[in-house]
Design an enzyme around this catalytic site. Structure first.
Site, mmCIF file in Angstrom:
data_model
loop_
_atom_site.group_PDB
_atom_site.id
_atom_site.type_symbol
_atom_site.label_atom_id
_atom_site.label_comp_id
_atom_site.label_asym_id
_atom_site.label_seq_id
_atom_site.Cartn_x
_atom_site.Cartn_y
_atom_site.Cartn_z
ATOM 1 N N ASP A 292 18.852 -15.894 -12.287
ATOM 2 C CA ASP A 292 17.462 -16.011 -11.842
ATOM 3 C C ASP A 292 16.571 -15.129 -12.719
ATOM 4 O OD1 ASP A 292 15.224 -16.743 -10.417
ATOM 5 O OD2 ASP A 292 15.865 -15.869 -8.511
ATOM 6 N N GLU B 153 16.015 -17.036 -2.691
ATOM 7 C CA GLU B 153 16.583 -16.322 -3.848
ATOM 8 C C GLU B 153 17.415 -15.131 -3.378
ATOM 9 O OE1 GLU B 153 13.141 -17.370 -7.158
ATOM 10 O OE2 GLU B 153 12.958 -15.540 -6.010
HETATM 11 C C1 5RP Z 1 10.241 -17.006 -8.083
HETATM 12 C C2 5RP Z 1 10.669 -15.799 -8.826
HETATM 13 C C3 5RP Z 1 10.723 -15.905 -10.313
HETATM 14 O O1 5RP Z 1 11.990 -15.523 -10.740
HETATM 15 C C4 5RP Z 1 9.702 -14.998 -10.920
HETATM 16 O O2 5RP Z 1 8.436 -15.315 -10.371
HETATM 17 C C5 5RP Z 1 9.664 -15.140 -12.447
HETATM 18 O O3 5RP Z 1 9.172 -16.394 -12.782
HETATM 19 P P1 5RP Z 1 8.997 -16.854 -14.283
HETATM 20 O O4 5RP Z 1 10.368 -17.016 -14.845
HETATM 21 O O5 5RP Z 1 8.250 -18.152 -14.168
HETATM 22 O O6 5RP Z 1 8.203 -15.822 -15.013
HETATM 23 O O7 5RP Z 1 10.954 -14.761 -8.292
HETATM 24 O O8 5RP Z 1 10.117 -16.753 -6.710
#
Ligand code: 5RP
Length: 219
Positions: free
Chosen positions: A81, A103
């Site tokens: 993630d 998540e």
């Molecule tokens: C979603 C998240 C994402 O991991 C976080 O916002 C990062 O996003 P991105 O990869 O678009 O910068 O926590 O809830």
């Protein structure tokens, strides 16, 4: 290298952590979308994926990757993630995309959490990025008042309903010196479903993409 290229580089590096024949937990966001694209290339070699959001589930299916629920797979070997902020201790702020609750569930069910970011998100102290807190709608004002008492400035995320039917407060101006303590304190407020601090279950591996390449930071 622009931010998007860095995100792609970090996401591609995460492929090295995927074991053949296993289920992979997949997060949410633009960085993870690069991971899904890369994972699609080797979809025949994995059992499938567990999604952390409805949007990730759609994207996985569109990429031809089998999707299963956590209740069917049991614990996962790997969760990949992104994050909105990360420290050298691998504690995170997540939830900019609104998927923080699922998540956190998939991260908790995973033996290894590989977090993929570009180097602009590596910070000495969490809190420059507003801290997302998912709240039961009827408790929105109550929780907001309690967050003010904790020194934050909560802002209701207009027009956002989470996959769980809840709302999000983004808490500005918190200087988070003890992320694990704050995660517990906010998590105990009545009406709070999830706080976007990942400190009690931080990442295990942080892949940080910068101009010089991808750096691996481990716990
Ligand atoms: C979603 C998240 C994402 O991991 C976080 O916002 C990062 O996003 P991105 O990869 O678009 O910068 O926590 O809830």
């Amino acid at each position: 290298m622009d931010a998007e290229a860095k995100k792609r580089a970090a996401a591609s590096a995460a492929l090295a952590w995927v074991e053949d024949g296993s289920w992979v937990g997949v997060g949410t966001g633009s960085t993870v979308n690069h991971f899904i694209a890369a994972l699609a290339e080797r979809r025949q070699r994995i059992a499938g994926a567990v999604a952390s959001s409805a949007s990730t589930e759609r994207r996985l299916r569109d990429a031809g990757i089998e999707v299963a629920g956590l209740n069917d797979t049991g614990d996962l070997p790997l969760y990949v993630d992104g994050a909105d902020e990360a420290t050298w201790h691998l504690q995170l702020i997540k939830g900019g995309g609104g998927a923080l609750t699922r998540e956190k569930i998939v991260a908790a069910a995973s033996r290894k959490f590989v977090c993929v970011i570009d180097d602009s998100k590596l910070v000495p102290v969490l809190g420059r990025f507003p801290l997302p807190v998912e709240v039961i709608p009827m408790a929105r004002s109550l929780v907001a008042r309690r967050l003010v008492r904790l020194g934050g400035q909560p802002v209701y995320r207009e027009g956002c309903v989470t996959d769980n039917g809840n709302v999000i407060l983004d808490v500005h101006n918190l200087k988070i010196t003890d992320p694990a303590a704050l995660e517990a304190e906010i998590g105990l407020l009545p009406g709070v479903v999830c706080v976007g601090l990942f400190a009690r279950r931080p990442a295990d591996v942080l892949l940080v993409a910068g101009a010089q390449g991808v750096q691996t930071i481990r716990r």
